[in-house]
Write an enzyme that holds these catalytic residues in place. Structure first.
Site, PDB file in Angstrom:
ATOM      1  N   GLY A 253       7.564  -5.668   9.592  1.00 27.19           N
ATOM      2  CA  GLY A 253       8.860  -5.555  10.245  1.00 27.19           C
ATOM      3  C   GLY A 253       9.821  -6.625   9.767  1.00 27.19           C
TER       4      GLY A 253
ATOM      5  N   GLN B 232       6.332  -7.707  -5.449  1.00 27.58           N
ATOM      6  CA  GLN B 232       5.860  -8.720  -6.391  1.00 27.58           C
ATOM      7  C   GLN B 232       6.034 -10.128  -5.839  1.00 27.58           C
ATOM      8  OE1 GLN B 232       4.287  -8.536  -9.330  1.00 27.58           O
ATOM      9  NE2 GLN B 232       4.358 -10.775  -9.625  1.00 27.58           N
TER      10      GLN B 232
ATOM     11  N   HIS C  17      12.562  -5.153   1.476  1.00 26.53           N
ATOM     12  CA  HIS C  17      11.802  -4.006   1.989  1.00 26.53           C
ATOM     13  C   HIS C  17      12.495  -2.695   1.632  1.00 26.53           C
ATOM     14  CE1 HIS C  17      10.545  -7.237   4.929  1.00 26.53           C
ATOM     15  NE2 HIS C  17       9.373  -6.750   4.581  1.00 26.53           N
TER      16      HIS C  17
END
Length: 282
Positions: free
Chosen positions: A31, A148, A37
Site C-alpha cells: 500500500g 528494481q 507502484h
C-alpha cells in the site's frame, strides 16, 4: 470498469471468476502507493489481460525495532490509484486471513537472504518470500511484477521461483525517482525537509560510482559522497555500500566484467532508506 475489492481468500476466488479468462498479472504491494507502484501496474497491464494488486502490510518482514506500526496505511487513496490505472482486482487481506495463528512453516531465503540488506535485517527476506509465495498460491498469476529499487528482493524472488519450480514469470520494473533524484519510497513521507537534503546523498553516491568502471574505483567514488553526507545535519548514518552480482548479491571485485548492482542503505533521522543502480563494470 470498477475495481473489485477482495478482503479475504473467498472473495478473491469470486473476484477472479469475474475476469473471464486471459493472463493475470500480480503486483504485490504494502500500500501507500506512489508513482513507482503505478509504473509497475502499467508494466503489468502490458504483460497480461488483467491486473491484480495486493495491498498487505506484511508483519513477517518487519523486525522488532522496525516501523510496522507506523508504516503508512492509505487504503482509500490506494484504491483510487488502482482504479485510475485500470486494475481489475485489489486483494486486501487481513493478517488473520493470511496467517494461521499456529503458523509453523515459512520460506527460508538461505545464504543469499543473510547478506547485504539481509545482514542488517535478519529474517526480513524470509518474511518477504513467505508472503510472496502465499500470494502466488492464492492469486495464481501468470506473471508478477516487482520493482528494481528492491533489487535484492527481486533477485531472491527469482531464485525462489527457480528453486521451487513456481509457475510464475517474474518481471522487474525500473526505479522511479523524484526530480531531485531521490528514489520513490513510501517511507519518503517520514523525511523532514532537512532529512531530505541529506537523503539526496544516496542517489548522488550512486551516480558518482556509475562514472567509474573498475569495482574498487566505483566503491571509492560512492563512499566519498557518503562520507561527506555523514557530516551533514542531520547526518547520513551508513549501513552499507556494496557492489554485487545482480543474480547472487555476492561482492564483485576488480577483474569482474559485466553488469553489477551498486547498492546503498542508510538512515537519515528516523528513516531508513535503500537505493541501487545497475552499473557497467569493465
Amino acid at each position: 470498469m470498477d475495481v473489485i475489492v477482495a478482503g479475504d481468500r473467498t472473495e478473491l476466488v469470486k473476484a477472479k471468476d469475474t475476469l473471464g479468462g486471459g493472463r493475470i498479472a500480480l503486483v504485490p504491494t504494502m500500500g501507500a502507493l506512489h508513482e513507482g507502484h503505478r509504473s509497475l501496474i502499467r508494466l503489468a497491464r502490458e504483460l497480461a489481460d488483467h491486473v491484480v494488486v495486493s495491498v498487505f502490510v506484511n508483519p513477517l518482514q518487519f523486525g522488532p525495532n522496525e516501523d510496522f506500526s507506523r508504516y503508512p496505511r492509505t487504503f482509500d487513496a490506494d484504491l483510487a490509484a488502482c482504479a485510475e490505472e485500470g486494475v481489475r482486482v485489489v486483494f486486501a487481506p487481513s493478517a488473520e486471513d493470511m496467517y494461521l495463528p499456529d503458523r509453523q512453516v515459512q520460506v527460508s531465503a538461505g545464504r543469499m537472504g543473510a547478506i547485504v540488506e539481509g545482514a542488517f535485517r535478519p529474517g526480513h527476506f524470509d518474511g518477504v518470500l513467505t508472503v510472496v509465495l502465499k500470494l502466488f498460491n492464492l492469486v495464481q498469476p501468470d506473471v508478477a511484477v516487482f520493482g528494481q529499487k528492491d533489487a535484492q528482493q527481486l533477485a531472491l524472488i527469482r531464485r525462489m521461483v527457480a528453486d521451487l519450480n513456481v509457475p510464475v514469470e517474474i518481471a522487474g520494473g525500473p526505479t522511479v525517482r523524484e526530480p531531485d533524484g531521490l528514489a520513490l519510497s513510501s517511507r519518503n513521507r517520514y523525511l523532514s525537509p532537512a532529512d531530505r537534503v541529506t537523503a539526496l546523498a544516496l542517489s548522488r553516491a550512486l551516480r558518482a560510482g556509475s562514472g567509474r568502471t573498475v569495482p574498487s574505483e566505483i566503491l571509492r567514488a560512492a563512499a566519498a559522497v557518503l562520507d561527506e553526507a555523514a557530516r551533514l545535519d542531520p547526518p547520513l548514518l551508513l549501513d552499507y555500500v556494496a557492489l554485487v552480482d545482480p543474480a547472487t548479491f555476492t561482492p564483485v571485485e576488480d577483474g569482474f566484467r559485466g553488469e553489477a548492482v551498486l547498492a546503498v542503505a542508510a538512515k537519515v533521522g528516523t528513516t531508513r532508506l535503500i537505493d541501487n543502480l545497475v552499473v557497467a563494470v569493465s
